[in-house]
Motif scaffolding. Sequence first.
Motif, mmCIF file in Angstrom:
data_model
loop_
_atom_site.group_PDB
_atom_site.id
_atom_site.type_symbol
_atom_site.label_atom_id
_atom_site.label_comp_id
_atom_site.label_asym_id
_atom_site.label_seq_id
_atom_site.Cartn_x
_atom_site.Cartn_y
_atom_site.Cartn_z
ATOM 1 N N HIS A 116 -3.686 3.629 9.206
ATOM 2 C CA HIS A 116 -3.873 3.409 7.766
ATOM 3 C C HIS A 116 -2.768 4.109 6.984
ATOM 4 O O HIS A 116 -2.133 3.508 6.107
ATOM 5 N N GLU A 279 -5.457 -6.913 7.657
ATOM 6 C CA GLU A 279 -5.092 -5.778 6.813
ATOM 7 C C GLU A 279 -3.634 -5.364 7.033
ATOM 8 O O GLU A 279 -2.919 -5.002 6.093
ATOM 9 N N PHE A 284 -4.670 -5.632 2.831
ATOM 10 C CA PHE A 284 -6.068 -5.470 2.408
ATOM 11 C C PHE A 284 -6.963 -6.243 3.364
ATOM 12 O O PHE A 284 -6.503 -7.142 4.081
ATOM 13 N N THR A 285 -8.245 -5.908 3.373
ATOM 14 C CA THR A 285 -9.193 -6.606 4.236
ATOM 15 C C THR A 285 -9.636 -7.908 3.559
ATOM 16 O O THR A 285 -9.607 -8.019 2.330
#
Length: 416
Positions: A116, A279, A284-285
Motif C-alpha cells: 500500500h 487497486e 482504488f478498489t
Amino acid sequence: MVEDGRSSLREVPILDLKNMKIISPLGRGAKGVVFLVRTEFPYKEFLALKVISKASVENKAVSRSKNDDYVFKRICIEREILSRLHHPLLPTLRGVVETEQIIGYAIDYCPGRDLHSLRKKQTENMFSDDSIRFYAAELVLALEYLHGLGIVYRDLKPENILIQENGHLMLVDFDLSTKLSPPKSPQNLPITTKPDPSKEEKKNKRLLCLPRCWNSGVLPTEETLCSNSVSSEHSSGSTTAAKSNSFVGTEEYIPPEIIQGNGHEFAVDWWCLGIVLHEMLYGFTPFKGSNRKETFHRILNKSPDLVGEQTPLRNLIRKLLEKEPSKRITGEEIKGHDFFKGVDWKSISEISRPPYIPPVCDKDLNGNNEIDVEMFVNGVFKDENDKSLENVKKTDNCNQILEFKGYHEANPFFVF
C-alpha cells in the motif's frame, strides 16, 4: 521434522525477552502490538515480534458469551499456520515468547514496508503493468502454496503484503485464516528453502530507517470484520471442513459468497487477488461505497468498471472478480493466462532485481529507550474508558504508551 513439508510442523524455539533488544514499537493490531527487536542469541538478527496481552484476550473472550474461547482459537490457529510455512514468500515462525502476562511470536522483519505504501510512491498512485505482473505472480505462488496446505488466507490486501529486504513480497497476518480440506487434486508443492539466518548477517545492514511515530507504513484501512459465526467452521470438533461459514475479511475486499453466507472455500482468495490487482492498476478498489451497506450492495450487484482498452491484465481482473465462485478463474488457469505469458514460474522467487528494493540504512538501530514489553502492551490495550493509565508506572514507558495510543487513535492501522 517430517520430510513432507505440506503437513509437517517445525520445532519452534522458545525465546526469552531478556535475550532481545527491543528497538521500537512498529504498530498495533486488533489483538497485539508489533515490535522491532534484535535477538542476541544464538545469533544477532532483526525480527518482528507480535505481542498479545493475555488480559486483553480474556476480556474479549468474556464479551463473546457464546464463543468464550474464540480469540484463543484464532491465536492458536495463526501460530499453527506459521509453524507449517516453509516458503520464501511467506514468514517463518522464528520463535515464541510467553510470560504470565503476554503471548508473543517472532517472524521475519520486512524493512520495505507494505505494498500500500509502495503504491503511494508511484506516479499517480498506480503501478506499471510490469510491476503488477511481478507482484501478482508472487502472490499467486504464495496463495497456491497455502491452498496446497489446506489454508484459506481470507484477508489479502496491500497492507498485509510486505516488501522483504531483497525486494520480494512476504504475505503476513494469518489472523483471519482458516484450515479446510486441501483441494481434491493438489499439486505436489516443493519444499522451498530460506537462507540460514546465521549466515545472513549482512541482512541487518539493509534495514530501512524507522519512520516517525513508529509507523510501519501500514496506513488506515477499512474496518476488519469478524462475526461470532466464525466459530461455526469448527463446530464439528474437526480442524478441517468442506466449507467455512465465517463472516470475516476487510470491507472493500470481501467476496460475494462471504456476504451471502452460503459457505466459502479457496476461491475467496482469488477474488481478493482481483481486488488487489484492480487497486494496483487504478489506484482504488472497485466496489467501495459511502458506507458498508452500499459497498456490500456493489460487491453483490455491480460489475467492475475496467476503464481503458481491453488488455490481458483487465481481462484477468474481470475473471478474478467473477461473482459466482464456481466460475471464477483459479490456480493453474491463472498461471496460464495471457497476462503471465512468458513468466518462468519456477524462478520468480530467485529474481535478483525486483521492481523495488528497499534502500540501505546506515543508521545503527540500537534503540534509544528501554521498553518494558509487558507494561507497554498492557498499557496500550488498557480499558479505553480509562485514559489516565493511573495503574501504569510513570516512567518513559508510560510516556511512550500515551504517545503511541494517541497517534494510533488519530491514525488507526493494523500491522498483523
